[in-house]
Design a protein around this motif. Structure first.
Motif, mmCIF file in Angstrom:
data_model
loop_
_atom_site.group_PDB
_atom_site.id
_atom_site.type_symbol
_atom_site.label_atom_id
_atom_site.label_comp_id
_atom_site.label_asym_id
_atom_site.label_seq_id
_atom_site.Cartn_x
_atom_site.Cartn_y
_atom_site.Cartn_z
ATOM 1 N N ILE A 7 -1.972 -0.092 -36.513
ATOM 2 C CA ILE A 7 -2.649 -0.099 -35.957
ATOM 3 C C ILE A 7 -4.186 -0.091 -36.365
ATOM 4 N N CYS A 11 -8.425 0.914 -32.070
ATOM 5 C CA CYS A 11 -7.900 -0.095 -31.370
ATOM 6 C C CYS A 11 -6.733 1.172 -30.490
ATOM 7 N N VAL A 25 -2.396 1.812 -22.421
ATOM 8 C CA VAL A 25 -2.209 1.726 -23.698
ATOM 9 C C VAL A 25 -1.079 2.404 -24.444
ATOM 10 N N LEU A 29 2.465 0.975 -26.371
ATOM 11 C CA LEU A 29 2.799 1.017 -27.402
ATOM 12 C C LEU A 29 4.073 1.419 -27.424
ATOM 13 N N VAL A 117 -3.062 -5.379 -36.088
ATOM 14 C CA VAL A 117 -3.633 -4.586 -34.510
ATOM 15 C C VAL A 117 -4.659 -4.485 -35.410
ATOM 16 N N CYS A 137 -7.727 -7.009 -31.333
ATOM 17 C CA CYS A 137 -7.831 -6.171 -30.572
ATOM 18 C C CYS A 137 -9.048 -6.024 -29.538
ATOM 19 N N ASN A 154 -6.347 -5.520 -24.891
ATOM 20 C CA ASN A 154 -6.879 -3.275 -25.506
ATOM 21 C C ASN A 154 -4.749 -3.835 -25.491
ATOM 22 N N LEU A 155 -5.005 -2.633 -26.201
ATOM 23 C CA LEU A 155 -3.737 -2.455 -26.761
ATOM 24 C C LEU A 155 -1.730 -2.468 -24.969
ATOM 25 N N MET A 158 -0.012 -6.483 -25.260
ATOM 26 C CA MET A 158 0.759 -5.703 -26.482
ATOM 27 C C MET A 158 2.959 -7.131 -25.822
#
Length: 163
Positions: A7, A11, A25, A29, A117, A137, A154-155, A158
């Motif tokens: 990452i 990001c 976020v 993760l 990413v 991202c 954004n993350l 995911m």
């Protein structure tokens, strides 16, 4: 073989409020982590003065972020960065896959099972060069680069890509 999600630092850093990483976020993760991905931070930190003091500042920034994420259950396995300027020749500057290959060797990663990413074209190109899946991202400007395999705001998104 292990798998990782590389990452690019922005990001994560672009989604902070009062110095804290946004909860959505963190959830993204944690989702990756729960799916068996090692979380790796990557970045280019071009700096013409690479003295010990400058290295300490850069490494300090990573350690602070790593500590904040760890307090919320996110384990960043490692960080990889290039401090060379555009005028310098090096093996690690994006779009070289040197840093990813180094991580693969250190952590027993299968790069084709890894994700890159990034938020700019050269980072997506780096993932392509390394043979990884690529995710664009939070692009903040008009994107110029190779077509990523996926694009997310954004993350937090995911889980949509890695069920």
């Amino acid at each position: 073989m292990n798998k990782a999600c590389f990452i690019e630092l922005n990001c994560i850093m672009d989604h902070q409020s009062n110095g804290e990483v946004a909860q959505e976020v963190v959830r993204g993760l944690l989702h990756l982590q729960d799916r068996g991905y090692f979380l790796m931070l990557v970045s280019e930190e071009p700096c013409p003065d690479k003295g010990v003091e400058v290295l300490s500042i850069v490494e300090g920034k990573y350690r602070i972020l790593q500590k904040k994420l760890k307090a919320r259950g996110v384990r960043v396995r490692d960080w990889f960065y290039c401090m060379h300027t555009d005028d310098e020749s090096c093996m690690c500057k994006f779009p070289s896959d040197y840093l990813m290959k180094r991580a693969a060797k250190e952590y027993g990663l299968s790069l084709e099972d890894c994700i890159m990413v990034g938020d700019i074209g050269v980072e997506i190109l780096t993932g392509d060069v390394a043979g990884m899946q690529t995710v664009l991202c939070c692009p903040t400007k008009e994107y110029e680069g190779p077509k990523p395999e996926a694009e997310i705001e954004n993350l937090a998104m995911m889980p949509l890509l890695v069920p």
